[in-house]
Write an enzyme that holds these catalytic residues in place. Sequence first.
Site, PDB file in Angstrom:
ATOM      1  CB  THR A   1      -0.965   0.009   1.193  1.00 18.28           C
ATOM      2  OG1 THR A   1      -0.250  -0.223   2.410  1.00 18.28           O
ATOM      3  CG2 THR A   1      -2.033  -1.071   1.040  1.00 18.28           C
TER       4      THR A   1
ATOM      5  CB  ALA B   1       4.298   6.654   5.180  1.00 16.43           C
ATOM      6  CG  ASP B   2      -0.740   2.145   4.483  1.00 12.66           C
ATOM      7  OD1 ASP B   2      -1.614   3.023   4.400  1.00 12.66           O
ATOM      8  OD2 ASP B   2      -0.993   0.968   4.766  1.00 12.66           O
ATOM      9  CB  THR B   3       0.486   3.370   9.872  1.00  7.78           C
ATOM     10  OG1 THR B   3       1.528   4.303   9.594  1.00  7.78           O
ATOM     11  CG2 THR B   3       0.712   2.761  11.248  1.00  7.78           C
TER      12      THR B   3
END
Length: 207
Positions: free
Chosen positions: A61, A86-88
């Site tokens: 992602t 970014a992805d979390t």
Amino acid sequence: MSDATLAADPPRLYLASASPRRRELLLQIGLTHTVLRVPAPPGEDEPQHPGEAACDYVRRTARDKAERGQAWLHSQQLPDLPLLAADTTVILDGIVLGKPADRADALRMLAALSGREHEVHAAVALCHQGRLYEDVSITRVRMRALEQAELQRYCDSGEPYGKAGAYGIQGLAGAFVSHIAGSYTGVMGLPIYETAALLRSAGIAVP
């Protein structure tokens, strides 16, 4: 479209995220930037593919966000600067907990996290000079047992919404966390150590 930061120095990179936490973390290490507001694809968050590991999912992602941002950057003929995305994701028992759809969903997630340890996977992807650099931080977080009244008050605050796992460690939910092993900034949404390492590997100076 893009929004310039308030910093006086010229931007050194694009951030393909509107998250104020990620902006603050970049500025914290002296990285002036421009927020690149990339049109979101139709639908909600990208679903996890069948059999796809959580670490692979969050990496994919973040990579997709970076590649969409790069394509948008070129389509708008904007100056060519490094682009960071970014992805979390919060993982409990191997299940991805995304952003809550509503109050009931937030309460469900928080009740599941109460008194247990979970993982936060934070992926970063950097596009620079035709190359893609990426990394993932994995942090273990334990929450103390939470009373139903606490969960209700937390949802009343509005803080759970728009956050993976329905909580933000840098806010009121910081009082819920009894232990953390890994990257605090990763839990916030941008693992600074990994981000700085990616920038250095791409030849970009980091203070």
